[in-house]
Design a protein around this motif. Structure first.
Motif, PDB file in Angstrom:
ATOM      1  N   GLY A  40       0.810  -1.076  -0.025  1.00 57.69           N
ATOM      2  CA  GLY A  40      -0.111   0.153   0.002  1.00 57.69           C
ATOM      3  C   GLY A  40       0.736   1.505  -0.057  1.00 57.69           C
ATOM      4  N   TYR A  41       0.455   2.306  -0.762  1.00 56.67           N
ATOM      5  CA  TYR A  41       0.965   3.652  -0.922  1.00 56.67           C
ATOM      6  C   TYR A  41       2.427   3.592  -1.678  1.00 56.67           C
ATOM      7  CZ  TYR A  41      -2.368   4.335   2.966  1.00 56.67           C
ATOM      8  OH  TYR A  41      -3.192   4.363   3.747  1.00 56.67           O
ATOM      9  N   LYS A  42       2.685   2.152  -2.288  1.00 58.20           N
ATOM     10  CA  LYS A  42       3.976   2.076  -2.908  1.00 58.20           C
ATOM     11  C   LYS A  42       3.552   2.269  -4.478  1.00 58.20           C
ATOM     12  CE  LYS A  42       6.853  -0.099   0.497  1.00 58.20           C
ATOM     13  NZ  LYS A  42       5.825  -0.573   1.332  1.00 58.20           N
ATOM     14  N   THR A  43       4.430   2.429  -5.420  1.00 58.50           N
ATOM     15  CA  THR A  43       4.527   2.265  -6.760  1.00 58.50           C
ATOM     16  C   THR A  43       4.724   0.749  -6.923  1.00 58.50           C
ATOM     17  OG1 THR A  43       6.824   2.958  -7.300  1.00 58.50           O
ATOM     18  CG2 THR A  43       5.411   4.831  -7.077  1.00 58.50           C
ATOM     19  N   VAL A  44       4.503   0.414  -8.226  1.00 60.21           N
ATOM     20  CA  VAL A  44       4.698  -0.967  -8.633  1.00 60.21           C
ATOM     21  C   VAL A  44       6.215  -1.107  -8.574  1.00 60.21           C
ATOM     22  CG1 VAL A  44       4.661  -2.569 -10.396  1.00 60.21           C
ATOM     23  CG2 VAL A  44       2.764  -1.143  -9.961  1.00 60.21           C
ATOM     24  N   GLU A  45       6.824  -0.401  -8.944  1.00 57.83           N
ATOM     25  CA  GLU A  45       8.432  -0.384  -9.024  1.00 57.83           C
ATOM     26  C   GLU A  45       8.950  -0.449  -7.500  1.00 57.83           C
ATOM     27  OE1 GLU A  45       6.944   1.353 -12.579  1.00 57.83           O
ATOM     28  OE2 GLU A  45       6.853   2.097 -10.774  1.00 57.83           O
TER      29      GLU A  45
END
Length: 334
Positions: free
Chosen positions: A39-44
């Motif tokens: 959560g709250y992270k980009t895919v990268e």
């Protein structure tokens, strides 16, 4: 994988920093199941953390936020932004404005996890589609769903997961209710475990208020297959929890928790502080927009616990500053 754990303990995925790669690796190496919070992270960023965990253990899971099903009210969000403005002025930052809806890159994260399988994926804030479950299953991933009441347990069971986390009212941080507008159940973790045994024959994971082996054993005796522990790991040496948050949990200054929507627009249990008190009369149903509105205020208060979202379960008094392996070791006799 849940059947092969040395210790029937899962480290709760706590988004926003605490559940980092170091914590997941430490828990898994100690015999439990470490979890990454996507959560709250980009895919990268999620992919990079998965790579970091793989370097230390092959036994882990990833948690995804299901996009919000209940829409936020634009007028209520505008009113909340107005209520936050004086606090922003005191901190010397720009007044917040409601942003657009954000799906946390959920579809792209599912695609990545299908293309780059991990042992286990869990879902919070709602249920995945049957197609998402089938896609992940087809690459060998175990599926864990969350529920907070009998209706949600039944809905989760219909997707045939490997396990269902039942989260009681004692839990810290966000409640896993299926829809932000829903008021969280007041059922205890023990009550939900007992209820779950009437609704499903799948593995049940007990979450909320698990702060000692005695509590865990009681939940296993009620029918849980494992326990999920969050608050105790917030103060683990490896956790990415802010220092001010860790200190607040262990220094004895705070004595009460409150269920609040003030920080994110979703119901969550936190230590009662100046922020929760000031915004108590202005809370709105508004996830994830409120989360992003309050983010600059929380960043400006990084060293001040009175302005932070001090997520904490009802048993936060048991928190200690110590290695994650010591926490897992306490539960080794289960």
């Amino acid at each position: 994988m849940l059947d092969t754990l040395c210790v029937p303990l899962i480290q709760a995925p706590m988004a926003g920093g605490p559940s980092n790669a170091a914590l997941a690796v430490a828990v898994s190496q100690a015999g439990g199941l470490g979890m990454l919070a996507a959560g709250y992270k980009t895919v990268e960023a999620m992919a990079a953390e998965i790579d970091d965990v793989r370097a230390g253990t092959l036994n882990f899971g990833v948690n995804l936020f299901v996009p919000e099903a209940d829409p936020s009210d634009p007028e209520a969000l505008d009113a909340y932004a107005t209520a936050l403005a004086p606090m922003a002025a005191e901190l010397g930052i720009e007044a917040p404005e409601p942003g657009p809806f954000n799906d946390d890159q959920y579809p792209a994260k599912v695609d990545y996890l299908v293309a780059n399988p991990v042992p286990l994926v869990s879902f919070t804030f709602g249920l995945p589609t049957a197609d998402d479950v089938a896609r992940l299953r087809s690459v060998g991933t175990e599926i864990v769903l969350n529920a907070t009441d009998p209706e949600e347990i039944s809905a989760a069971d219909a997707l045939h997961p490997d396990a269902i986390v039942v989260q009681g009212a004692e839990a810290g941080g966000h409640r896993a209710t299926h829809g932000q507008a829903k008021e969280p159940s007041e059922s205890s973790t023990h009550e939900l475990v007992s209820l779950a045994r009437e609704y499903t024959d799948r593995h049940v994971i007990a979450a909320g208020g698990v702060t000692s082996p005695e509590i865990a054993q009681n939940l296993l005796g009620a029918g849980a297959s494992a326990v999920q522990v969050g608050t105790l790991f917030l103060t683990a040496d490896e956790a990415g929890t802010k220092d001010a948050h860790k200190d607040a949990l262990v220094n004895g200054q705070y004595r009460d928790t409150v269920v609040t929507r003030a920080f994110s627009g979703r119901a969550a249990r936190a230590l009662s502080n100046r922020f929760t008190e000031r915004m108590a009369a202005n809370q709105v149903v508004g996830y994830p927009q409120v989360h992003y509105m309050t983010a600059p205020l929380r960043a400006a208060s990084a060293d001040n616990p009175e302005g932070l979202n001090l997520w904490a379960g009802s048993g936060f008094g048991a928190c200690q500053a110590r290695p994650a392996a010591e926490i897992v070791a306490e539960f080794r006799s289960l």
